[in-house]
Design a protein around this motif. Structure first.
Motif, short mmCIF file in Angstrom:
data_model
loop_
_atom_site.label_atom_id
_atom_site.label_comp_id
_atom_site.label_asym_id
_atom_site.label_seq_id
_atom_site.Cartn_x
_atom_site.Cartn_y
_atom_site.Cartn_z
N LEU A 49 0.80 -1.21 0.00
CA LEU A 49 0.00 0.00 0.00
C LEU A 49 0.84 1.27 0.00
N LEU A 50 2.10 1.16 0.39
CA LEU A 50 2.97 2.32 0.44
C LEU A 50 3.47 2.74 -0.93
N ALA A 51 3.81 1.78 -1.76
CA ALA A 51 4.37 2.08 -3.08
C ALA A 51 3.99 0.98 -4.04
N ALA A 52 3.76 1.36 -5.25
CA ALA A 52 3.39 0.38 -6.27
C ALA A 52 4.60 -0.13 -7.03
N THR A 53 5.78 0.00 -6.45
CA THR A 53 7.00 -0.45 -7.12
C THR A 53 7.04 -1.97 -7.13
N ILE A 54 7.21 -2.52 -8.34
CA ILE A 54 7.29 -3.99 -8.45
C ILE A 54 8.71 -4.48 -8.69
N GLY A 55 9.60 -3.57 -9.10
CA GLY A 55 10.97 -3.98 -9.35
C GLY A 55 11.79 -2.88 -9.98
N THR A 56 13.04 -3.22 -10.30
CA THR A 56 13.95 -2.27 -10.93
C THR A 56 14.71 -2.96 -12.05
N VAL A 57 15.19 -2.14 -12.96
CA VAL A 57 16.06 -2.61 -14.03
C VAL A 57 17.29 -1.72 -14.02
N ASP A 58 18.48 -2.32 -13.88
CA ASP A 58 19.73 -1.57 -13.85
C ASP A 58 20.53 -1.84 -15.12
N THR A 59 21.14 -0.78 -15.65
CA THR A 59 22.02 -0.92 -16.80
C THR A 59 23.02 0.23 -16.81
N ASP A 60 24.17 0.01 -17.42
CA ASP A 60 25.14 1.08 -17.56
C ASP A 60 25.24 1.54 -19.01
N ALA A 61 24.37 1.03 -19.87
CA ALA A 61 24.38 1.37 -21.29
C ALA A 61 23.17 2.24 -21.64
N PRO A 62 23.41 3.46 -22.14
CA PRO A 62 22.28 4.30 -22.55
C PRO A 62 21.38 3.63 -23.59
N ALA A 63 21.95 2.83 -24.48
CA ALA A 63 21.13 2.15 -25.49
C ALA A 63 20.18 1.15 -24.83
N ALA A 64 20.65 0.44 -23.82
CA ALA A 64 19.78 -0.50 -23.10
C ALA A 64 18.71 0.25 -22.31
N LEU A 65 19.08 1.41 -21.75
CA LEU A 65 18.10 2.24 -21.05
C LEU A 65 16.98 2.64 -22.01
N ARG A 66 17.34 3.09 -23.20
CA ARG A 66 16.34 3.47 -24.20
C ARG A 66 15.46 2.29 -24.57
N ASP A 67 16.06 1.12 -24.74
CA ASP A 67 15.29 -0.08 -25.10
C ASP A 67 14.30 -0.46 -24.00
#
Length: 128
Positions: A49-67
């Motif tokens: 009920l505090l946050a609707a966060t289900i997970g995270t995705v980490d990357t060090d590549a801007p191209a992967a971030l865009r994808d």
């Protein structure tokens, strides 16, 4: 220092479910493979009920971030809650048609990471 981008995934549901996690996160992990690290958030009844966060995705590549952003943007079950970094910068998302891209590209503290589905992703570094 290598910058790591962390995409915070939020559920579009009022109360995020483990079913959403189990359908979205493995699919993302399979789609992006070694380019990203997908982590599930704790969905204990007290935290849900505090946050609707289900997970995270980490990357060090801007191209992967865009994808990742492109994959999540039209998704019906999850949305991008925030994009954080491991340094003093942040990633701002603005509608591309509302931003003077050339002006942003000339700014010494901003780096355009790309345009995805009408949104401009900009890494903004703090003044030192």
């Amino acid at each position: 220092m290598l910058v790591t981008f962390r995409v915070v995934l939020r559920s579009t549901e009022t109360q995020p479910s483990q079913q959403t996690q189990e359908s979205v996160l493995p699919a993302m992990s399979q789609k992006f493979g070694q380019r990203v690290a997908v982590s599930a958030a704790d969905l204990s009844p007290d935290d849900r009920l505090l946050a609707a966060t289900i997970g995270t995705v980490d990357t060090d590549a801007p191209a992967a971030l865009r994808d990742v952003y492109e994959y999540v943007k039209p998704h019906r079950l999850v949305k991008v809650g925030a994009i954080r970094t491991n340094d003093d910068s942040r990633v701002a998302v603005r509608k591309a048609h509302e931003v003077d891209r050339e002006s942003v590209e000339r700014h010494e503290h901003a780096t355009v990471l790309g345009e995805v589905r009408g949104d401009l992703l900009v890494r903004v570094r703090r003044d030192e």
